[in-house]
Design a protein around this motif. Structure first.
Motif, PDB file in Angstrom:
ATOM      1  N   CYS A 154      19.850  -5.234 -13.559  1.00  0.00           N
ATOM      2  CA  CYS A 154      19.113  -5.888 -12.474  1.00  0.00           C
ATOM      3  C   CYS A 154      18.854  -4.906 -11.338  1.00  0.00           C
ATOM      4  O   CYS A 154      17.775  -4.914 -10.716  1.00  0.00           O
ATOM      5  N   ASN A 155      19.827  -4.049 -11.059  1.00  0.00           N
ATOM      6  CA  ASN A 155      19.677  -3.089  -9.970  1.00  0.00           C
ATOM      7  C   ASN A 155      18.620  -2.029 -10.281  1.00  0.00           C
ATOM      8  O   ASN A 155      17.885  -1.596  -9.393  1.00  0.00           O
ATOM      9  N   VAL A 156      18.574  -1.599 -11.545  1.00  0.00           N
ATOM     10  CA  VAL A 156      17.525  -0.638 -11.936  1.00  0.00           C
ATOM     11  C   VAL A 156      16.145  -1.260 -11.698  1.00  0.00           C
ATOM     12  O   VAL A 156      15.239  -0.617 -11.149  1.00  0.00           O
ATOM     13  N   ALA A 157      15.986  -2.514 -12.088  1.00  0.00           N
ATOM     14  CA  ALA A 157      14.704  -3.191 -11.889  1.00  0.00           C
ATOM     15  C   ALA A 157      14.388  -3.334 -10.404  1.00  0.00           C
ATOM     16  O   ALA A 157      13.242  -3.130  -9.978  1.00  0.00           O
ATOM     17  N   ALA A 158      15.392  -3.673  -9.598  1.00  0.00           N
ATOM     18  CA  ALA A 158      15.176  -3.843  -8.160  1.00  0.00           C
ATOM     19  C   ALA A 158      14.742  -2.536  -7.508  1.00  0.00           C
ATOM     20  O   ALA A 158      13.823  -2.511  -6.682  1.00  0.00           O
ATOM     21  N   GLU A 159      15.419  -1.450  -7.860  1.00  0.00           N
ATOM     22  CA  GLU A 159      15.062  -0.160  -7.276  1.00  0.00           C
ATOM     23  C   GLU A 159      13.705   0.334  -7.794  1.00  0.00           C
ATOM     24  O   GLU A 159      12.978   1.029  -7.083  1.00  0.00           O
ATOM     25  N   SER A 160      13.363  -0.045  -9.012  1.00  0.00           N
ATOM     26  CA  SER A 160      12.071   0.366  -9.571  1.00  0.00           C
ATOM     27  C   SER A 160      10.918  -0.304  -8.836  1.00  0.00           C
ATOM     28  O   SER A 160       9.940   0.345  -8.442  1.00  0.00           O
ATOM     29  N   THR A 161      11.020  -1.615  -8.635  1.00  0.00           N
ATOM     30  CA  THR A 161       9.957  -2.314  -7.910  1.00  0.00           C
ATOM     31  C   THR A 161       9.941  -1.894  -6.446  1.00  0.00           C
ATOM     32  O   THR A 161       8.871  -1.827  -5.824  1.00  0.00           O
ATOM     33  N   GLY A 162      11.118  -1.595  -5.887  1.00  0.00           N
ATOM     34  CA  GLY A 162      11.168  -1.103  -4.510  1.00  0.00           C
ATOM     35  C   GLY A 162      10.477   0.241  -4.371  1.00  0.00           C
ATOM     36  O   GLY A 162       9.785   0.497  -3.376  1.00  0.00           O
ATOM     37  N   ARG A 163      10.656   1.108  -5.356  1.00  0.00           N
ATOM     38  CA  ARG A 163      10.020   2.428  -5.303  1.00  0.00           C
ATOM     39  C   ARG A 163       8.502   2.312  -5.490  1.00  0.00           C
ATOM     40  O   ARG A 163       7.730   3.060  -4.883  1.00  0.00           O
ATOM     41  N   VAL A 164       8.081   1.358  -6.327  1.00  0.00           N
ATOM     42  CA  VAL A 164       6.644   1.106  -6.475  1.00  0.00           C
ATOM     43  C   VAL A 164       6.048   0.716  -5.122  1.00  0.00           C
ATOM     44  O   VAL A 164       5.002   1.233  -4.697  1.00  0.00           O
ATOM     45  N   LEU A 165       6.700  -0.211  -4.421  1.00  0.00           N
ATOM     46  CA  LEU A 165       6.218  -0.633  -3.113  1.00  0.00           C
ATOM     47  C   LEU A 165       6.213   0.523  -2.126  1.00  0.00           C
ATOM     48  O   LEU A 165       5.238   0.717  -1.375  1.00  0.00           O
ATOM     49  N   ALA A 166       7.280   1.317  -2.111  1.00  0.00           N
ATOM     50  CA  ALA A 166       7.378   2.433  -1.164  1.00  0.00           C
ATOM     51  C   ALA A 166       6.277   3.466  -1.397  1.00  0.00           C
ATOM     52  O   ALA A 166       5.714   4.015  -0.444  1.00  0.00           O
ATOM     53  N   THR A 167       5.947   3.716  -2.657  1.00  0.00           N
ATOM     54  CA  THR A 167       4.880   4.686  -2.932  1.00  0.00           C
ATOM     55  C   THR A 167       3.513   4.126  -2.525  1.00  0.00           C
ATOM     56  O   THR A 167       2.642   4.874  -2.059  1.00  0.00           O
ATOM     57  N   ARG A 168       3.321   2.823  -2.673  1.00  0.00           N
ATOM     58  CA  ARG A 168       2.071   2.215  -2.213  1.00  0.00           C
ATOM     59  C   ARG A 168       1.957   2.304  -0.696  1.00  0.00           C
ATOM     60  O   ARG A 168       0.870   2.569  -0.159  1.00  0.00           O
ATOM     61  N   LEU A 169       3.063   2.063  -0.009  1.00  0.00           N
ATOM     62  CA  LEU A 169       3.052   2.186   1.449  1.00  0.00           C
ATOM     63  C   LEU A 169       2.789   3.631   1.864  1.00  0.00           C
ATOM     64  O   LEU A 169       2.051   3.879   2.820  1.00  0.00           O
ATOM     65  N   TYR A 170       3.390   4.571   1.150  1.00  0.00           N
ATOM     66  CA  TYR A 170       3.164   5.988   1.450  1.00  0.00           C
ATOM     67  C   TYR A 170       1.677   6.326   1.309  1.00  0.00           C
ATOM     68  O   TYR A 170       1.090   7.003   2.166  1.00  0.00           O
ATOM     69  N   ASN A 171       1.063   5.860   0.249  1.00  0.00           N
ATOM     70  CA  ASN A 171      -0.359   6.152   0.006  1.00  0.00           C
ATOM     71  C   ASN A 171      -1.264   5.471   1.034  1.00  0.00           C
ATOM     72  O   ASN A 171      -2.363   5.950   1.313  1.00  0.00           O
ATOM     73  N   ALA A 172      -0.793   4.333   1.581  1.00  0.00           N
ATOM     74  CA  ALA A 172      -1.593   3.608   2.568  1.00  0.00           C
ATOM     75  C   ALA A 172      -1.368   4.118   3.987  1.00  0.00           C
ATOM     76  O   ALA A 172      -2.154   3.809   4.886  1.00  0.00           O
ATOM     77  N   ALA A 173      -0.316   4.884   4.203  1.00  0.00           N
ATOM     78  CA  ALA A 173       0.030   5.340   5.553  1.00  0.00           C
ATOM     79  C   ALA A 173      -0.938   6.418   6.027  1.00  0.00           C
ATOM     80  O   ALA A 173      -1.327   7.306   5.261  1.00  0.00           O
ATOM     81  N   HIS A 174      -1.301   6.334   7.312  1.00  0.00           N
ATOM     82  CA  HIS A 174      -2.148   7.348   7.931  1.00  0.00           C
ATOM     83  C   HIS A 174      -1.362   8.215   8.909  1.00  0.00           C
ATOM     84  O   HIS A 174      -1.846   9.262   9.330  1.00  0.00           O
ATOM     85  N   ASP A 175      -0.183   7.751   9.271  1.00  0.00           N
ATOM     86  CA  ASP A 175       0.623   8.446  10.269  1.00  0.00           C
ATOM     87  C   ASP A 175       1.621   9.378   9.589  1.00  0.00           C
ATOM     88  O   ASP A 175       2.324   8.975   8.653  1.00  0.00           O
ATOM     89  N   ASP A 176       1.697  10.617  10.055  1.00  0.00           N
ATOM     90  CA  ASP A 176       2.596  11.596   9.436  1.00  0.00           C
ATOM     91  C   ASP A 176       4.062  11.178   9.546  1.00  0.00           C
ATOM     92  O   ASP A 176       4.860  11.424   8.635  1.00  0.00           O
TER      93      ASP A 176
END
Length: 287
Positions: A154-176
């Motif tokens: 369950c933890n592997v799945a949680a961290e996997s979906t969390g990392r997916v979200l974090a990478t999407r936020l990174y790609n959407a971020a405009h601020d350094d």
């Protein structure tokens, strides 16, 4: 007991406040993929952990406490993105193509203004324990089974979906500054995925951990169908060979095979309704 340090786990800096990005960061705080979820999941797994050694409990407590620091970082980032942000910035940012895609076709101006009003009226330009739609986190996605292997998967799945979200936020971020914070959090997601997989390896890997729970005698389960892939195509066709339907099972204890899913039981007959059940006479058997 817990202690705290007023300093952040990692620097959080915002050069250009952006209320739309603040809204998006709320998903990483209180969304189903967010930090509150993993923090509470690890805490409750730790608090219920049993075994001849406390090392797994201790490890979970260390990581759960780390996740509190991540929530603090994100809450700080939300507040900084709302700091001195004029309403015109919210309206201008809503036209961004990436943000529009994330919003899923909603009217961006209404969505952003609604969230901005919530941040102003309810939280005083601060973060709150909810997702990007304003829905409070309700603990319904906390998985703590009392089984170490089940919890680690369950933890592997949680961290996997969390990392997916974090990478999407990174790609959407405009601020350094936001990209810098997120690149740290993405790295921690990488480590935590590896960490939980390492626990599974230490307790025997897939071969030793599966099937879960490995404490149940496997000879008591149906030996005919415990490694069958049930094919359910209406025309009776058999799927082509694949890793999950042909060859040795992942735990090394059986062979995957294809089984055409056909009725093995009779049509259920429940009998008439009880006279005191409130059913119709026709159901009870009266005429």
């Amino acid at each position: 007991m817990f202690s705290f340090d007023k300093r952040l786990q990692y620097p959080v800096k915002v050069g250009s406040p952006d209320p739309i990005f603040a809204r998006m960061l709320q998903q990483a705080i209180g969304g189903v993929e967010g930090e509150i979820r993993v923090c509470m999941q690890y805490f409750f797994q730790a608090w219920g952990a049993r075994g001849p050694t406390t090392k797994y409990r201790d490890m979970l407590l260390h990581t759960a406490t780390e996740e509190i620091g991540h929530i603090e970082m994100l809450a700080t980032a939300v507040a900084l993105n709302l700091d001195k942000a004029p309403a015109s910035l919210a309206e201008a940012g809503a036209a961004d193509g990436i943000v529009g895609a994330v919003m899923g076709g909603e009217n961006p101006r209404h969505v952003v203004e609604g969230m901005l009003h919530r941040h102003i009226l309810s939280t005083g330009m601060a973060a709150f324990p909810g997702n990007s739609e304003g829905v409070p986190f309700d603990m319904s996605h906390i998985y703590a089974s009392g089984n170490l292997a089940a919890d680690m998967y369950c933890n592997v799945a949680a961290e996997s979906t969390g990392r997916v979200l974090a990478t999407r936020l990174y790609n959407a971020a405009h601020d350094d500054g936001m990209k810098d914070m997120l690149h740290f959090m993405i790295a921690r997601d990488t480590m935590h995925q590896q960490q939980w997989l390492a626990v599974i390896e230490e307790i025997g890997g897939h071969e030793g951990a599966l099937p879960i729970p490995n404490s149940f005698p496997q000879e008591k389960e149906d030996q005919t169908h415990n490694y069958d892939f049930f094919a359910t195509a209406s025309d009776g066709s058999v799927p082509p060979p694949a890793r999950w339907n042909d060859g040795p099972s992942m735990d090394g204890k059986g062979q995957f095979t294809v089984f055409q899913n056909v009725p093995m039981g009779d049509e259920p007959v429940l009998g008439p309704a009880r006279p005191d059940s409130g059913a119709q006479n026709e159901q009870i058997g009266k005429v």
